[in-house]
Scaffold this active site. Structure first.
Site, PDB file in Angstrom:
ATOM      1  CD  GLU A  70       2.149   8.258   2.589  1.00  0.00           C
ATOM      2  OE1 GLU A  70       2.818   7.276   2.977  1.00  0.00           O
ATOM      3  OE2 GLU A  70       1.406   8.931   3.339  1.00  0.00           O
ATOM      4  CG  HIS A 139      -0.373  -3.226   3.111  1.00  0.00           C
ATOM      5  ND1 HIS A 139      -1.285  -3.272   4.134  1.00  0.00           N
ATOM      6  CD2 HIS A 139       0.688  -2.536   3.591  1.00  0.00           C
ATOM      7  CE1 HIS A 139      -0.799  -2.657   5.195  1.00  0.00           C
ATOM      8  NE2 HIS A 139       0.403  -2.196   4.887  1.00  0.00           N
TER       9      HIS A 139
END
Length: 348
Positions: A70, A139
């Site tokens: 990321e 998540h």
């Protein structure tokens, strides 16, 4: 404010996934500087299929996969944006953005200010957020308040396909970095907060009529999702539809304001509504303590104090790490929200 558009007459029924894909497709076609990349967004089409077919149509130099990094994804996007491209990157889940926090806060958000306007950072960071898939702590988080605190960032969260497409186009065209949060529970239609079943959806159907062509929705504009006179509900994303279900459950004529743009905020629309109703309930899915609802409550108190007839209510997620097995209890649901409506109406 009205959406800016070339033609709103030709429409098609779309889910939010399809509307987001349409926005990226249009911008890839209109602007050769737009590129789309992230983990699995190319050949695979993204874990939620938002970019499905875009690589095949626009080629591997415009839509491509990135390594599982990321910080690398966002760092590369900052460099691309500084030199004239308009990258649209996907962080596979909002929970994964933490490794890229330095690039987002220290680089993307500050570039315009550090360079005295010589450079800008026209980049969009898409992130699926919130619960509804039993994804647990890694998540299902809703980290929106962490972005609204950062000067130089714009933070957006749509609640329906029409807004999703128009806001994403506006985000891609913006010269500032935009955090574009996408509620996973709304990707294929709105659901309530107690069970995995549809609530009253947009236009009476899980699909919405969305213009096929180019249009944009201003980034700093809230919408009156449901007019009402009894109290004002300030919310965004999935909670817009939970609030609608709470209105039906309670029978209370609440006015629901869909913020759409969390920051910068359309304060005028919020203040106008609260001054009209005299009561305010704030609801969001994220943790209550230091959540965005606290900022909204403070703003309402500052601007509407002499119009308030009851304390401002906050309904939010628990102050705990995200509970994998209890997520439907963790969410603010229609029953919890209806109880807050009742408390507000009964307050002296």
């Amino acid at each position: 404010m009205a959406a800016q558009t070339d033609d709103l007459k030709q429409t098609a029924a779309m889910t939010m996934v399809q509307a987001l894909r349409s926005a990226m497709d249009i911008m890839l076609t209109r602007d050769e500087n737009v590129v789309v990349f992230g983990e699995d967004v190319g050949f695979f089409g993204g874990v939620f299929r938002c970019t499905e077919g875009l690589q095949e149509k626009h080629g591997r130099t415009r839509v491509f996969d990135a390594p599982i990094s990321e910080s690398g994804i966002v760092g590369a996007a900052v460099g691309m944006a500084a030199y004239g491209l308009r990258p649209v990157v996907e962080i596979q889940f909002a929970d994964y953005y933490y490794p890229a926090m330095d690039q987002i806060v220290s680089e993307a958000a500050r570039l315009r200010y550090r360079s005295a306007g010589e450079f800008t950072s026209p980049m969009t960071i898409r992130m699926p957020c919130g619960g509804g898939i039993f994804g647990g702590q890694t998540h299902s988080q809703s980290p929106e308040v962490l972005f609204t605190h950062v000067s130089g960032l714009r933070t957006v969260m749509p609640s329906n396909p029409f807004d999703a497409k128009g806001l994403l186009i506006a985000a891609i065209e913006s010269d500032d970095p935009v955090i574009f949060l996408e509620p996973k529970r709304l990707y294929n239609g709105p659901f309530d907060g107690d069970h995995d079943k549809p609530v009253v959806p947009w236009s009476g159907h899980p699909l919405a009529d969305v213009p096929l062509g180019y249009y944009s929705v201003p980034l700093e504009s809230a919408a009156v999702f449901r007019p009402g006179r009894a109290l004002t509900v300030l919310t965004y994303g999935t909670m817009v539809f939970v609030a609608q279900a709470a209105c039906e459950l309670s029978g209370i004529d609440a006015e629901i304001i869909d913020l759409r743009s969390l920051w910068p905020l359309d304060l005028d629309t919020l203040v106008k509504s609260v001054k009209k109703t005299g009561r305010c309930v704030v609801v969001h899915e994220a943790t209550r303590s230091s959540g965005f609802g606290a900022e909204l409550a403070a703003l309402v108190q500052e601007h509407c104090f002499y119009h308030l007839e009851a304390p401002i209510e906050r309904v939010a997620g628990w102050d705990t790490p995200y509970p994998h097995a209890q997520e439907w209890a963790y969410f603010p649901g229609p029953a919890r929200l209806a109880a807050a409506f009742k408390r507000s109406m009964e307050a002296a």
